[in-house]
Scaffold this active site. Structure first.
Site, PDB file in Angstrom:
ATOM      1  N   LEU A  41      13.118  -2.124  -1.223  1.00  0.00           N
ATOM      2  CA  LEU A  41      13.052  -3.145  -0.177  1.00  0.00           C
ATOM      3  C   LEU A  41      12.279  -4.307  -0.794  1.00  0.00           C
ATOM      4  O   LEU A  41      11.192  -4.107  -1.343  1.00  0.00           O
ATOM      5  CB  LEU A  41      12.352  -2.601   1.066  1.00  0.00           C
ATOM      6  N   ASP A  42      12.855  -5.490  -0.736  1.00  0.00           N
ATOM      7  CA  ASP A  42      12.275  -6.634  -1.436  1.00  0.00           C
ATOM      8  C   ASP A  42      10.820  -6.878  -1.039  1.00  0.00           C
ATOM      9  O   ASP A  42      10.385  -6.571   0.069  1.00  0.00           O
ATOM     10  CB  ASP A  42      13.086  -7.901  -1.134  1.00  0.00           C
TER      11      ASP A  42
END
Length: 208
Positions: A41-42
């Site tokens: 997840l960025d």
């Protein structure tokens, strides 16, 4: 028995346990030994991240062949149009190829939404809107690239669910342990199974 943790990743936290640049990591929130993120997840995205101590389970969660739906709540710049939503539903062309068709609809700001620190920059002359986007892929920064491609850049991105797992009542920075309940991998066609049992032909030796 495999362990699986559901974690609500805050904004600007890396999905790894160490960082040479001193940024916030999973180690600031999770003290369980031997677990690692299944997928990513960025840094600038929020929401559900799954961690496990089972390498096979990690691969299954990240494998597009399982087509696990991932649900995102996305704040975009501007009043998103039905034409843009239709493009998302049909799949859009990105630099690394077309995306699979997605499920997309406009929604009200989620009731469970927590304040972000720092908040999204507010511009009185520029409205924003929220959409729910469900995809079955996991390319690098895919959701952001998809909304930008249809003309509505992402301002805030929160992953709500992966398969049947959801954030539920998790606050940012909190985690809970869950049961493992993955679908079986997709069956290969009979012809492919037969071919896989055939001995491979010997390659001729190079004369070079």
């Amino acid at each position: 028995m495999s362990r699986i943790l559901l974690f609500n990743k805050p904004f600007r936290v890396l999905t790894q346990f160490t960082d040479s640049e001193g940024r916030s990591t999973l180690a600031d929130f999770i003290k369980v030994p031997g677990v690692y993120a299944a997928g990513r997840l960025d840094f600038d995205s929020e929401g559900l991240l799954i961690l496990t101590d089972d390498g096979r389970l990690q691969q299954q969660l990240a494998n597009p062949a399982f087509k696990l739906p991932k649900t995102y709540c996305v704040q975009v710049d501007g009043e998103i149009s039905e034409a843009a939503l239709n493009r998302l539903r049909q799949g859009v062309q990105l630099k690394d190829g077309p995306t699979r068709p997605a499920r997309a609809r406009r929604i009200n700001p989620p009731r469970w939404l927590w304040p972000r620190n720092p908040p999204v920059r507010f511009r009185k002359e520029q409205p924003t809107s929220w959409i729910e986007l469900i995809i079955t892929e996991g390319r690098n920064r895919q959701v952001r690239r998809m909304t930008a491609e249809v003309g509505f850049p992402t301002l805030r991105l929160i992953r709500w669910s992966i398969g049947n797992w959801t954030l539920d009542s998790l606050a940012p920075g909190q985690w809970r342990e869950e049961q493992v309940n993955l679908p079986a991998p997709p069956a290969r066609p009979a012809a492919a199974r037969r071919n896989s049992r055939r001995p491979s032909a010997k390659r001729p030796r190079s004369r070079a």
